[in-house]
Design an enzyme around this catalytic site. Structure first.
Site, PDB file in Angstrom:
ATOM      1  N   LYS A 201       0.813  -1.230   0.000  1.00  0.00           N
ATOM      2  CA  LYS A 201       0.000   0.000   0.000  1.00  0.00           C
ATOM      3  C   LYS A 201       0.847   1.282   0.000  1.00  0.00           C
ATOM      4  O   LYS A 201       0.385   2.325  -0.437  1.00  0.00           O
ATOM      5  CB  LYS A 201      -0.997   0.018   1.162  1.00  0.00           C
ATOM      6  CG  LYS A 201      -0.433   0.411   2.516  1.00  0.00           C
ATOM      7  CD  LYS A 201      -1.585   0.557   3.509  1.00  0.00           C
ATOM      8  CE  LYS A 201      -1.166   1.110   4.842  1.00  0.00           C
ATOM      9  NZ  LYS A 201      -0.326   0.191   5.639  1.00  0.00           N
TER      10      LYS A 201
ATOM     11  N   HIS B 198       1.867  -3.727  14.859  1.00  0.00           N
ATOM     12  CA  HIS B 198       2.376  -2.573  14.121  1.00  0.00           C
ATOM     13  C   HIS B 198       2.558  -1.434  15.118  1.00  0.00           C
ATOM     14  O   HIS B 198       1.607  -1.049  15.794  1.00  0.00           O
ATOM     15  CB  HIS B 198       1.417  -2.156  12.997  1.00  0.00           C
ATOM     16  CG  HIS B 198       2.046  -1.275  11.953  1.00  0.00           C
ATOM     17  ND1 HIS B 198       2.655  -0.082  12.271  1.00  0.00           N
ATOM     18  CD2 HIS B 198       2.181  -1.425  10.621  1.00  0.00           C
ATOM     19  CE1 HIS B 198       3.127   0.474  11.157  1.00  0.00           C
ATOM     20  NE2 HIS B 198       2.856  -0.327  10.141  1.00  0.00           N
TER      21      HIS B 198
ATOM     22  N   GLU C 272       7.055  -6.009   7.886  1.00  0.00           N
ATOM     23  CA  GLU C 272       6.289  -5.468   6.753  1.00  0.00           C
ATOM     24  C   GLU C 272       6.688  -4.018   6.461  1.00  0.00           C
ATOM     25  O   GLU C 272       5.868  -3.109   6.561  1.00  0.00           O
ATOM     26  CB  GLU C 272       4.790  -5.521   7.090  1.00  0.00           C
ATOM     27  CG  GLU C 272       4.272  -6.889   7.440  1.00  0.00           C
ATOM     28  CD  GLU C 272       2.919  -6.866   8.143  1.00  0.00           C
ATOM     29  OE1 GLU C 272       2.307  -7.945   8.262  1.00  0.00           O
ATOM     30  OE2 GLU C 272       2.474  -5.784   8.571  1.00  0.00           O
TER      31      GLU C 272
HETATM   32  C1  LIG Z   1       0.747   0.275   6.374  1.00  0.00           C
HETATM   33  C2  LIG Z   1       1.164  -1.002   6.992  1.00  0.00           C
HETATM   34  C3  LIG Z   1       2.506  -1.420   6.933  1.00  0.00           C
HETATM   35  C4  LIG Z   1       3.617  -0.548   6.400  1.00  0.00           C
HETATM   36  O1  LIG Z   1       3.972   0.367   7.363  1.00  0.00           O
HETATM   37  P1  LIG Z   1       5.252   1.336   7.196  1.00  0.00           P
HETATM   38  O2  LIG Z   1       5.164   2.193   8.386  1.00  0.00           O
HETATM   39  O3  LIG Z   1       5.125   2.028   5.909  1.00  0.00           O
HETATM   40  O4  LIG Z   1       6.472   0.453   7.220  1.00  0.00           O
HETATM   41  C5  LIG Z   1       2.821  -2.655   7.445  1.00  0.00           C
HETATM   42  N1  LIG Z   1       1.882  -3.458   7.984  1.00  0.00           N
HETATM   43  C6  LIG Z   1       0.589  -3.105   8.062  1.00  0.00           C
HETATM   44  C7  LIG Z   1      -0.384  -4.036   8.650  1.00  0.00           C
HETATM   45  C8  LIG Z   1       0.192  -1.861   7.582  1.00  0.00           C
HETATM   46  O5  LIG Z   1      -1.096  -1.487   7.701  1.00  0.00           O
END
Ligand SMILES: *Cc1c(COP(=O)(O)O)cnc(C)c1O
Length: 378
Positions: A47, A184, A260
């Site tokens: 995304k 996260h 991620e």
């Molecule tokens: C948006 C998102 C990410 C990416 O996060 P960054 O801060 O850009 O590294 C990873 N995992 C999930 C579940 C997300 O929603």
């Protein structure tokens, strides 16, 4: 970083607004992430920037992918299919995690044939998954502190640590298997303590789950790895030391660790070139109107709480100026306080470190289409 001369010549060739993706920077960022976090497999968060070329370049580097919609799943899956005749069924967990804890029925039904790895954080999702995607493997998303992160996510997602093991039990009762945990810490996380706390929470949940008979094999430490928008952001090397030592202290060797990263991979790989299409003086201040703005590539100012610098190619005495986007909306402000030389209509400007959450959330509001994308060093 793409050099100024090249940016200008690309703009001459393709027109503006132009979104330049540097694949050399992508490869460098990915390689750096792997070098700094050797125990962690990187699932690029699509995304942040869903250009298919980005997926291909990262796939070639050995990356895996975090997808969060049916369209993103298909985008990645198509590229995996196109790139070799691997036995994709065993291979899919190693390459894709569906990391949106809430999915609609149609998405679950579609995903089920791939026996995907998906995250969840509530009991309704267990019921839906059992009904529409019984072949999915699960990772429980846990709520962890997001203190000081630029984009806060903990109010929308994540099971409270106190209910985590019960949710794991619910899934098992439904005949599903919980393979591990995910969290996260919030995007652009410059407070590294968030990771330490999150890892401690995850470790405690894993221990308790294990003592109740639910052993797990993977831990997904999510995204949040910060881009260096300015020198105030401590380097990734420092975060790596903190995260690696905490993982070593808290998790056995046989726990598979994934992450991620989105922003850390693509932010510095994107540069925008825009053109000054208008100029005015308001209250003695210079105001520039660009052909890209907050509804376009600068949408991250609004959605991502990110501020980008607007730079001129031209030299000269600078003045604090306002920079606006092209739409008729007063919200369409790129900056109220940009230090810029005296620019003329037709001059080009550029913004660096704009590869993440920028064009990905651009719209065509007011009839201004998103910037054209050009890939360099492919
Ligand atoms: C948006 C998102 C990410 C990416 O996060 P960054 O801060 O850009 O590294 C990873 N995992 C999930 C579940 C997300 O929603």
């Amino acid at each position: 970083m793409v050099k100024a001369e090249e940016l200008k010549s690309l703009a001459g060739e393709h027109g503006t607004p132009l979104f330049v993706v540097d694949h050399e920077a992508l490869r460098r960022n990915y390689a750096k992430f792997r070098r700094l976090f050797p125990r962690v497999q990187a699932y690029y968060a699509v995304k942040a920037n869903p250009e298919p070329e980005i997926v291909k370049t990262l796939y070639d580097m050995g990356a895996s992918f975090d997808v969060a919609s049916m369209a993103e799943f298909k985008l990645v899956h198509e590229n995996i299919k196109g790139l070799g005749a691997k036995a994709r069924q065993d291979f899919i967990w190693d390459k894709i995690i569906y990391a949106n804890p809430v999915k609609d029925k149609a998405t679950l039904e579609y995903l089920d044939r791939y026996k995907p790895l998906v995250t969840y954080d509530n009991v309704e999702e267990v019921k839906k998954t059992k009904k529409y995607a019984p072949h999915a493997g699960l990772a429980l998303r846990v709520r962890v502190p997001n203190t000081g992160s630029m984009v806060e996510l903990s109010s929308k997602f994540g099971a409270a640590p106190g209910e985590a093991v019960d949710l794991i039990e619910e899934a098992h009762k439904a005949g599903l298997v919980v393979e591990g945990l995910s969290f996260h810490v919030g995007s652009q996380c410059t407070n590294f303590e968030n990771y330490v706390q999150a890892l401690s929470i995850a470790s405690a949940i894993m221990d308790e789950a294990s003592s109740r008979g639910f052993a797990m094999k993977l831990l997904d430490i999510g995204g949040g790895f910060p881009a260096r928008y300015d020198n105030g952001v401590r380097p990734l090397e420092e975060l790596a030391r903190v995260v690696n030592s905490t993982i070593k202290r808290l998790f056995p060797e046989d726990i598979e660790i994934l992450a991620e990263p989105g922003r850390a991979i693509v932010a510095s790989a994107g540069t925008l070139v825009a053109e000054v299409i208008g100029k005015a003086y308001r209250d003695g201040r210079r105001c520039y109107y660009l052909n890209d703005g907050i509804y376009g590539t600068y949408s991250g100012i609004f959605f991502d709480h990110c501020q980008y610098r607007v730079k001129a190619f031209k030299r000269g005495a600078r003045e604090i100026s306002a920079v606006f986007g092209p739409t008729c909306d007063a919200l369409d402000v790129v900056s109220q306080t940009e230090s810029l030389p005296d620019l003329a209509v037709g001059d080009l400007v550029y913004s660096e470190n704009i590869g993440a959450y920028s064009r990905a959330s651009a719209t065509s509001f007011n009839g201004f289409p998103p910037a054209k994308v050009v890939h360099v060093n492919l």
